[in-house]
Design an enzyme around this catalytic site. Structure first.
Site: not given
Ligand code: GLU
Length: 467
Positions: A238-240
């Site tokens: 995911s984005k993180r």
């Protein structure tokens, strides 16, 4: 054997995700390898979240990756008539029925099932009611009450789903629009798709889709559900974890071939080979070696592969990829011999094209930007004579070749009794402005005679200014 027909059906609700690119790739590679067909379909039935910008971004990323399609893009929102036709067929053959139960009634059925310790689901009330098409009716598929629906999966093996746990799910909403699983099956069927590789987050839809195929009396495609890509902490990517879109990798200076190589290797192997050219992949890709276990995204590995692909390609191949990065730095470079020569000097020392563009900047300047510290240390009055001799000798050369350049400096070393170290660094600072650059002779060669001499003169002027 029938022609292999694969597909990639992105939902245009955002950019092309790195995980989506991986499934697109598997399908594309398998189609290319088998000389089959690869179909692109835009699953835009979620009209609240689908946008034209997303579609455009997805197409652009696919093009950048070099994933080309033989058919499409088809848009589901333009195919409603086809879905209706199939839904009517299912109703006519007794495999589906109209249902007028209200949401409240369905909620109650779910509660009742829960109270009996069962899975909350619709209880099939309208199955035998013979309701005909009406304003508020949905269409439900008549699913078996017992037995199992088995997903034969080439990656995961067989998974059996209890039919008792699959309710008569809706295939058409009351406004006439198709539900997701119905649209997917009708599309795959009418587009002749016979091989479906997708993320295992879709495995949950597959038994329902199989029931629709069976109700239509159609043969099933081959299914392969590949594990999700994970971040370094083993949670779903995911984005993180960093960049998620293919576009970001382009902007960061990765080559499409490196990204492809990296993504394929995340869930597919060919012995212990790590480096693959595009042609290599098309030749060697197979479904037998798709991996069952989830793989972790590893930036270091991607960087290493990118560096290798940068080294393996020709300057001519790299130039179109590098030029946009130079533009970012305000450099308007041409796809010409000058740029190709520059690329050659930077290939062994660039992990990304962005890095290469930064390293290339000095070649394109009219006036050298001298790093103050480097200039102070190396552009001193005592090397002015060496610079002058170098400029004269370079101007006098018959041919501007690496060998001749090496000879020029050999002679200067002898004449002025200087060690190479005493010459190379001042010369590098004079010509590049800094103490770091590609090998001195290859760099001078790429820079060209005129620019080299001009820059040596600029350095001499600088030294004169000190005196
Ligand atoms: N549209 C779905 C997605 O973007 C893909 C569905 C499928 O592969 O069957 O995740």
């Amino acid at each position: 054997m029938d022609t292999i027909i694969t597909r990639f059906p992105p939902s245009p609700t955002g950019f092309l995700h790195i995980g989506g690119a991986r499934t697109a790739l598997f399908n594309w590679l398998f189609a290319r390898k088998t000389k089959g067909k690869f179909v692109l379909r835009i699953e835009d039935t979620d009209q609240a979240r689908s946008t034209d910008e997303s579609t455009a971004a997805i197409l652009e990323s696919l093009e950048w990756l070099g994933i080309d399609w033989d058919e499409g893009p088809y848009f589901q929102t333009r195919r409603y008539e086809i879905y209706k036709e199939y839904i009517e067929k299912l109703v006519a053959s007794g495999h589906a029925y109209y249902c007028t139960c209200t949401p409240e009634e369905v909620d109650e059925m779910r509660e009742q099932a829960k109270a009996q310790g069962k899975k909350p689901m619709y209880n099939g009330r309208c199955r035998e009611r013979g309701i005909s098409k009406g304003e508020n009716s949905v269409v439900r598929l008549c699913t078996p009450d017992s037995g199992v629906t088995v997903v034969e999966d080439i990656v995961k093996g067989s998974t059996a789903f209890q039919n008792a746990e699959i309710d008569d799910f809706i295939i058409q909403r009351s406004d006439g629009s198709p539900m997701y699983n119905l649209a997917v099956v009708v599309d795959d069927l009418t587009m002749g798709i016979n091989t479906i590789i997708r993320g295992d987050d879709h495995l949950i839809n597959t038994p329902k889709q199989i029931l629709i195929y069976q109700a239509l009396g159609a043969a099933l495609p081959v299914f392969g559900h590949v594990p999700m890509v994970l971040g370094a902490d083993k949670s779903r990517l995911s984005k993180r974890h960093g960049a998620m879109s293919v576009g970001e990798y382009k902007n960061m200076g990765y080559l499409p071939d490196a990204v492809i190589n990296y993504l394929v290797r995340l869930s597919w192997s060919h012995g212990d080979q790590e480096f693959f050219t595009r042609e290599d992949l098309i030749e060697k890709f197979d479904l037998e070696h798709l991996g069952r276990s989830a793989s972790m995204f590893d930036m270091d590995k991607l960087n290493a592969l990118n560096a290798k692909h940068i080294q393996a390609q020709s300057p001519r191949e790299l130039a179109p990829h590098l030029i946009p990065h130079l533009k970012e730095l305000g450099i308007d470079a041409g796809d010409d011999e000058f740029t190709h020569g520059i690329i050659e000097t930077l290939q062994p020392r660039s992990k990304t094209l962005k890095e290469m563009a930064q390293g290339a900047g000095f070649y394109y300047l009219d006036k050298v930007e001298l790093d103050e510290k480097a200039a102070k240390k190396f552009l001193t009055p005592e090397i002015k004579g060496m610079l002058e001799a170098a400029a004269l000798a370079i101007q006098a050369l018959d041919a501007y070749t690496q060998e001749n350049l090496e000879n020029v400096f050999k002679k200067i070393m002898e004449d002025l009794d200087l060690k190479f170290g005493k010459i190379a660094q001042p010369l590098r600072v004079a010509v590049t402005g800094t103490t770091v650059s590609p090998g001195i002779f290859e760099m001078l060669l790429a820079l060209g005679r005129e620019k080299t001499v001009d820059r040596i003169h600029q350095a001499m002027d600088y030294i004169k200014g000190l005196e």
